[in-house]
Design an enzyme around this catalytic site. Sequence first.
Site, PDB file in Angstrom:
ATOM      1  CE  LYS A   1      -5.251   2.116   2.470  1.00  0.00           C
ATOM      2  NZ  LYS A   1      -4.117   1.425   3.134  1.00  0.00           N
TER       3      LYS A   1
ATOM      4  CG  ASP B   1      -2.013  -1.061   1.144  1.00  0.00           C
ATOM      5  OD1 ASP B   1      -1.767  -2.134   0.541  1.00  0.00           O
ATOM      6  OD2 ASP B   1      -3.104  -0.839   1.702  1.00  0.00           O
TER       7      ASP B   1
ATOM      8  CE  LYS C   1      -6.815  -1.252   2.453  1.00  0.00           C
ATOM      9  NZ  LYS C   1      -5.479  -1.807   2.760  1.00  0.00           N
TER      10      LYS C   1
END
Length: 253
Positions: free
Chosen positions: A162, A97, A194
């Site tokens: 995300k 991430d 996400k």
Amino acid sequence: MVAAIATRALPLVDLTSLNDADDVASTAALCAKAVTPAGNVAAVCLWPEFVAQAKHALMGTGIRVATVVNFPGGSLPAEKVVDQIARALADGAEEIDIVMPYGAIMVGQGGDQRAADHLAACRAACGAATMKVILESGSLAKPALIERAARVAVDAGADFLKTSTGKVPAGATPGAARIMLEASRAAGRPVGFKASGGIRDVETAGQYLALADEICGPGWVSPARFRFGASGLLDAILAVLGHGPAAVTSAGY
């Protein structure tokens, strides 16, 4: 209805702990929590120094190990982020991430290209690992900036878009999610989404699932394409499913 949402959401959770006080004991507890009586979460997401421990603890469960780089500010030079990625992968991380240099998007005047070059280097370093790009949509704030950041991330090879680190006041919002899901749909290749930052109850999770169904189609959501980055959400899900009290916390963020 709520139970159906909880059942659907459980295997989409990236059970997250990114606290300053995290240690070996808290990592062991996080990994144990990821295996539930109602089923397993998709992944655990934790600091890079605990990746090897989590990888060992979760062996054979099917739960993936994710970590964060360039976190939380998105301000490190690309070469340092590439080194963080290499170390995490060597320890067994399967998902990375990455906080994109969203400040460059906000500045403009060549900032998009700087962010693109940065993410391209990260993409090369990730190799076959899943690369989730954190846009920090709460800081970008303006729809046009979120849209630009999403486009840069997709063009640079993001596997997921995300919303947030959870370290700024504004986390996930339906408005930002809509922009990012539309970017996923338009990508021309599989790009997931996400939702992270402030999602702590099943009803809120249901709103994001409904958005994904509306924009990307009812068959699109799966752990390969949709995640919730959260800590307290799992407690809420398990409470709805009859496996414990509704102990909703913000420990992971």
